[in-house]
Scaffold this motif. Structure first.
Motif, short mmCIF file in Angstrom:
data_model
loop_
_atom_site.label_atom_id
_atom_site.label_comp_id
_atom_site.label_asym_id
_atom_site.label_seq_id
_atom_site.Cartn_x
_atom_site.Cartn_y
_atom_site.Cartn_z
N SER A 41 0.81 -1.23 0.00
CA SER A 41 0.00 0.00 0.00
C SER A 41 0.84 1.27 0.00
O SER A 41 0.32 2.36 -0.23
N SER A 42 2.15 1.15 0.26
CA SER A 42 2.99 2.35 0.30
C SER A 42 4.45 1.95 0.21
O SER A 42 4.81 0.76 0.24
N GLY A 43 5.33 2.96 0.12
CA GLY A 43 6.76 2.74 0.20
C GLY A 43 7.32 1.83 -0.87
O GLY A 43 6.90 1.84 -2.03
N VAL B 140 -0.97 -7.23 -1.09
CA VAL B 140 -1.41 -7.50 0.28
C VAL B 140 -0.94 -6.38 1.19
O VAL B 140 0.22 -5.96 1.14
N ALA B 141 -1.85 -5.88 2.02
CA ALA B 141 -1.53 -4.88 3.04
C ALA B 141 -2.71 -4.80 3.99
O ALA B 141 -3.74 -5.46 3.81
N ARG B 142 -2.58 -3.97 5.01
CA ARG B 142 -3.66 -3.84 5.99
C ARG B 142 -4.81 -2.97 5.47
O ARG B 142 -5.96 -3.18 5.82
N GLN B 143 -4.48 -1.96 4.66
CA GLN B 143 -5.45 -0.92 4.30
C GLN B 143 -6.22 -1.29 3.02
O GLN B 143 -5.70 -1.14 1.91
N PHE C 82 -6.19 -7.89 -5.01
CA PHE C 82 -5.71 -7.40 -3.71
C PHE C 82 -6.42 -8.11 -2.58
O PHE C 82 -7.53 -8.61 -2.74
N ARG C 83 -5.73 -8.13 -1.44
CA ARG C 83 -6.30 -8.77 -0.24
C ARG C 83 -5.86 -7.98 0.98
O ARG C 83 -4.66 -7.83 1.24
N ALA C 84 -6.82 -7.45 1.71
CA ALA C 84 -6.51 -6.75 2.96
C ALA C 84 -6.26 -7.80 4.04
O ALA C 84 -7.12 -8.62 4.33
N CYS C 85 -5.07 -7.79 4.60
CA CYS C 85 -4.72 -8.79 5.61
C CYS C 85 -3.67 -8.22 6.55
O CYS C 85 -2.65 -7.70 6.09
N ASP C 86 -3.92 -8.30 7.83
CA ASP C 86 -2.94 -7.89 8.83
C ASP C 86 -2.02 -9.08 9.09
O ASP C 86 -2.39 -10.04 9.75
#
Length: 262
Positions: A11-13, A32-35, A56-60
């Motif tokens: 999601s960033s960086g 994959v990211a949290r947001q 995409f998949r939101a996953c902590d």
């Protein structure tokens, strides 16, 4: 069959920059990211700009049960992953005993356990399909003990050594393993770790995520074992070998302390 590059921390960086660099090459992606909201907008943008499939998949990744669910989805699905990019990472700064333990545990879960588990699950799939490539993101911090960032430095040392060992083990199966060791990079890392980045910015030694990603993608083409973008960063990785361990940890501790909040 379509093959995908799976990127964590997308999601960033550096993770986002890697996604863009690979999409530019026509690669299909799983991000994959949290947001979730950020991932959705990134997926739409990359699809429109480069005409590639972006899932995409939101996953902590710091929550083992959620990671287990995601890995089960991958196992039961029919999407073949031939490139795994483990970019997700967390940093903390300050005296170890003063840190909130849950934050330290989250760092270990994401930087070490989730990365290792993804390598195990996806690495097994790659071995069965006859090959693939894994890129784990460490840091030049991996080359030194880091007082006032002790857990972060230790986690990146783990990633470096684990990746080098895995490269040897998986060679026979056709799975290539590389490790990326960037230096200071212009990302949200400094803000989330509560680091003062002003001095590094003024020194001109910070690289952009796009520069790091471009260097990484080109090095992956050459199957480099250890990828260190930038001449200054290569010196940062080399210099600790010249002095004693006492001198190394003392100097790094003094430097880290100037960046940490008082």
């Amino acid at each position: 069959m379509t093959r995908y590059a799976l990127i964590t921390g997308a999601s960033s960086g550096i993770g986002l920059a890697m996604a863009e660099a690979l999409a530019r090459r026509g690669r299909s992606l799983i991000l994959v990211a949290r947001q979730r909201d950020q991932l959705e907008s990134i997926a739409i943008e990359l699809t429109q700009r480069f005409d590639v499939e972006v899932l995409f998949r939101a996953c902590d990744l710091g929550e083992p049960l959620r990671l287990s669910g995601f890995l089960l989805e991958l196992e039961e699905g029919d999407r073949q992953i031939d490139l795994l990019v483990n970019c997700a990472g967390i940093g903390t700064c300050g005296p170890f005993l003063a840190q909130d333990w849950m934050t330290e545990q989250d760092l270990i879960e994401v930087n070490i356990l989730a990365l290792t588990r993804l390598c195990h699950a996806v690495g097994n799939s790659m071995a069965l399909q006859g090959g693939g490539q894994i890129l784990n993101v460490a840091s030049v911090a991996a080359y030194s003990p880091g007082p006032w960032m002790s857990t972060y430095h230790a986690s990146k040392a783990y990633v470096l050594h684990f990746s080098e060992a895995l490269r040897v083990e998986l060679k026979q199966s056709g799975v290539k393993v590389s490790v990326l060791c960037p230096g200071p990079t212009r990302t949200a890392f400094f803000r989330t770790a509560q680091l003062n980045s002003e001095k590094i910015e003024k020194s001109g030694s910070m690289m952009s995520p796009e520069e790091v990603a471009l260097h990484a993608v080109r090095a992956l083409d050459k199957n480099r074992a250890i990828i260190i973008p930038g001449r200054r960063n290569r010196w940062r990785a080399f210099l600790p070998r010249l002095g004693s361990r006492w001198l190394n940890r003392t100097i790094v501790g003094m430097v880290n302390k100037t960046y940490c909040p008082r």
